[in-house]
Motif scaffolding. Sequence first.
Motif, PDB file in Angstrom:
ATOM      1  N   SER A  12       0.808  -1.230   0.000  1.00 53.89           N
ATOM      2  CA  SER A  12       0.000   0.000   0.000  1.00 53.89           C
ATOM      3  C   SER A  12       0.839   1.276   0.000  1.00 53.89           C
ATOM      4  O   SER A  12       0.289   2.383  -0.041  1.00 53.89           O
ATOM      5  CB  SER A  12      -0.928   0.008   1.222  1.00 53.89           C
ATOM      6  OG  SER A  12      -0.156   0.028   2.422  1.00 53.89           O
ATOM      7  N   LEU A  13       2.165   1.143   0.037  1.00 52.50           N
ATOM      8  CA  LEU A  13       3.036   2.319   0.164  1.00 52.50           C
ATOM      9  C   LEU A  13       3.405   2.900  -1.202  1.00 52.50           C
ATOM     10  O   LEU A  13       3.509   2.174  -2.190  1.00 52.50           O
ATOM     11  CB  LEU A  13       4.322   1.937   0.894  1.00 52.50           C
ATOM     12  CG  LEU A  13       4.188   1.474   2.345  1.00 52.50           C
ATOM     13  CD1 LEU A  13       5.558   1.091   2.897  1.00 52.50           C
ATOM     14  CD2 LEU A  13       3.545   2.547   3.209  1.00 52.50           C
ATOM     15  N   SER A  20       3.644   1.522 -12.830  1.00 54.03           N
ATOM     16  CA  SER A  20       3.912   0.762 -11.602  1.00 54.03           C
ATOM     17  C   SER A  20       4.594   1.561 -10.497  1.00 54.03           C
ATOM     18  O   SER A  20       4.723   1.052  -9.375  1.00 54.03           O
ATOM     19  CB  SER A  20       4.781  -0.457 -11.936  1.00 54.03           C
ATOM     20  OG  SER A  20       4.086  -1.349 -12.773  1.00 54.03           O
ATOM     21  N   TRP A  21       5.033   2.781 -10.781  1.00 51.56           N
ATOM     22  CA  TRP A  21       5.853   3.511  -9.822  1.00 51.56           C
ATOM     23  C   TRP A  21       5.275   4.894  -9.537  1.00 51.56           C
ATOM     24  O   TRP A  21       4.728   5.543 -10.425  1.00 51.56           O
ATOM     25  CB  TRP A  21       7.287   3.646 -10.345  1.00 51.56           C
ATOM     26  CG  TRP A  21       7.935   2.313 -10.535  1.00 51.56           C
ATOM     27  CD1 TRP A  21       7.872   1.501 -11.631  1.00 51.56           C
ATOM     28  CD2 TRP A  21       8.713   1.603  -9.562  1.00 51.56           C
ATOM     29  NE1 TRP A  21       8.565   0.330 -11.418  1.00 51.56           N
ATOM     30  CE2 TRP A  21       9.093   0.364 -10.153  1.00 51.56           C
ATOM     31  CE3 TRP A  21       9.131   1.897  -8.262  1.00 51.56           C
ATOM     32  CZ2 TRP A  21       9.868  -0.577  -9.484  1.00 51.56           C
ATOM     33  CZ3 TRP A  21       9.903   0.958  -7.594  1.00 51.56           C
ATOM     34  CH2 TRP A  21      10.263  -0.258  -8.198  1.00 51.56           C
ATOM     35  N   THR A  22       5.448   5.341  -8.287  1.00 50.83           N
ATOM     36  CA  THR A  22       4.974   6.664  -7.889  1.00 50.83           C
ATOM     37  C   THR A  22       5.840   7.760  -8.490  1.00 50.83           C
ATOM     38  O   THR A  22       5.358   8.864  -8.774  1.00 50.83           O
ATOM     39  CB  THR A  22       4.973   6.786  -6.352  1.00 50.83           C
ATOM     40  OG1 THR A  22       4.269   5.673  -5.797  1.00 50.83           O
ATOM     41  CG2 THR A  22       4.325   8.086  -5.899  1.00 50.83           C
ATOM     42  N   GLY A  23       7.113   7.483  -8.684  1.00 49.69           N
ATOM     43  CA  GLY A  23       8.026   8.477  -9.255  1.00 49.69           C
ATOM     44  C   GLY A  23       9.436   7.934  -9.319  1.00 49.69           C
ATOM     45  O   GLY A  23       9.707   6.796  -8.903  1.00 49.69           O
ATOM     46  N   ASP A  66       8.917  14.103   0.128  1.00 45.62           N
ATOM     47  CA  ASP A  66       7.864  14.395   1.097  1.00 45.62           C
ATOM     48  C   ASP A  66       6.640  15.001   0.413  1.00 45.62           C
ATOM     49  O   ASP A  66       5.493  14.667   0.747  1.00 45.62           O
ATOM     50  CB  ASP A  66       8.391  15.344   2.179  1.00 45.62           C
ATOM     51  CG  ASP A  66       9.339  14.650   3.148  1.00 45.62           C
ATOM     52  OD1 ASP A  66       9.329  13.406   3.205  1.00 45.62           O
ATOM     53  OD2 ASP A  66      10.106  15.350   3.846  1.00 45.62           O
ATOM     54  N   ALA A  67       6.866  15.865  -0.570  1.00 46.37           N
ATOM     55  CA  ALA A  67       5.756  16.467  -1.311  1.00 46.37           C
ATOM     56  C   ALA A  67       4.977  15.417  -2.085  1.00 46.37           C
ATOM     57  O   ALA A  67       3.746  15.449  -2.138  1.00 46.37           O
ATOM     58  CB  ALA A  67       6.267  17.550  -2.245  1.00 46.37           C
ATOM     59  N   HIS A  68       5.682  14.460  -2.671  1.00 47.67           N
ATOM     60  CA  HIS A  68       5.004  13.464  -3.488  1.00 47.67           C
ATOM     61  C   HIS A  68       4.341  12.374  -2.662  1.00 47.67           C
ATOM     62  O   HIS A  68       3.337  11.788  -3.102  1.00 47.67           O
ATOM     63  CB  HIS A  68       5.989  12.882  -4.512  1.00 47.67           C
ATOM     64  CG  HIS A  68       6.246  13.819  -5.641  1.00 47.67           C
ATOM     65  ND1 HIS A  68       7.077  14.920  -5.515  1.00 47.67           N
ATOM     66  CD2 HIS A  68       5.752  13.863  -6.906  1.00 47.67           C
ATOM     67  CE1 HIS A  68       7.076  15.596  -6.660  1.00 47.67           C
ATOM     68  NE2 HIS A  68       6.293  14.989  -7.500  1.00 47.67           N
ATOM     69  N   ILE A  69       4.851  12.120  -1.480  1.00 49.18           N
ATOM     70  CA  ILE A  69       4.148  11.195  -0.587  1.00 49.18           C
ATOM     71  C   ILE A  69       2.847  11.823  -0.136  1.00 49.18           C
ATOM     72  O   ILE A  69       1.802  11.171  -0.082  1.00 49.18           O
ATOM     73  CB  ILE A  69       5.039  10.842   0.619  1.00 49.18           C
ATOM     74  CG1 ILE A  69       6.183   9.933   0.152  1.00 49.18           C
ATOM     75  CG2 ILE A  69       4.228  10.142   1.701  1.00 49.18           C
ATOM     76  CD1 ILE A  69       7.239   9.722   1.184  1.00 49.18           C
TER      77      ILE A  69
END
Length: 291
Positions: free
Chosen positions: A100-101, A125-128, A282-285
């Motif tokens: 979930s992360l 598949s990836w957040t960034g 931190d901004a993207h999380i």
Amino acid sequence: MQSYEVNSKGVEIFTKSWLPEANQPKAVICFCHGYGDTCTFFFEGIARKFASAGYGVFAMDYPGFGLSEGLHGYIPSFDGLVDIVIEHYSKIKESPEFRSLPSFLFGQSMGGAVALKVHLKQPNSWTGAILVAPMCKIADDITPPWLVKQVLIGIAKLLPKQKLVPQKDLADLACREKKKRYAMDYNVISYKHKPRLRTALELLHTTQEIEKQLDKISLPLLILHGKADMLTDPSVSQALYEKARSTDKKLILYDDAYHSLLEGEPDEMILRVFNDIFSWLDAHIGQKLDE
């Protein structure tokens, strides 16, 4: 934590992980190391900084590098290497405790090319991705002249594992801080010899492929590059930033900085780069949690 894992090809891969003490990680960061490098030595300190900031960091030595199985410094297929990276990190991302992360690719130098190829094979598949001096093009000053290159291509068909490619002192070219150049000599498991012929050709072909596919990059990007980098061309990081179809992208070019932004620069520059990375993460999380 460190361990050896046997992948689906039967190759023994050395892996390491660093997790925040007591707390659940804010995100998963999967590290792609550079040419000749390893997930130990210099990266140990980098990973601990990420873990101290609340991130879970996972890393591996590619086959033929560091403590993994395989002929040292030999890449028979860059696409094959990327598939091995995808297999390992997919297992981590799909495990119940991390599923979930948010998940980020973190690629340094050649690892930047690995990260981009992973993304092109797994576009959603990836957040960034964080790319530190990514190898989207090898600097012209360290590539052999055209005629020499043609000769080497011919020889590579017969002697792919031979160490025949001319090479300048990469430590001198990578590190601006002299005392940190000398520290590289103590990294005894890094690959410091001349590139093997097949490896050199795979790196060259990979950078050529990536240059042609910059407009296919679509994930959020943080691109960091030293303006005085003599190993990978910062102008191609500029081109990546301009051509990537990502709507969320950021490029930071550092005056006077060399190739090894997190290992070979003066301490104040290294701190600045870390602060830029943590601010972006931190901004993207936060954005991911709001979705």
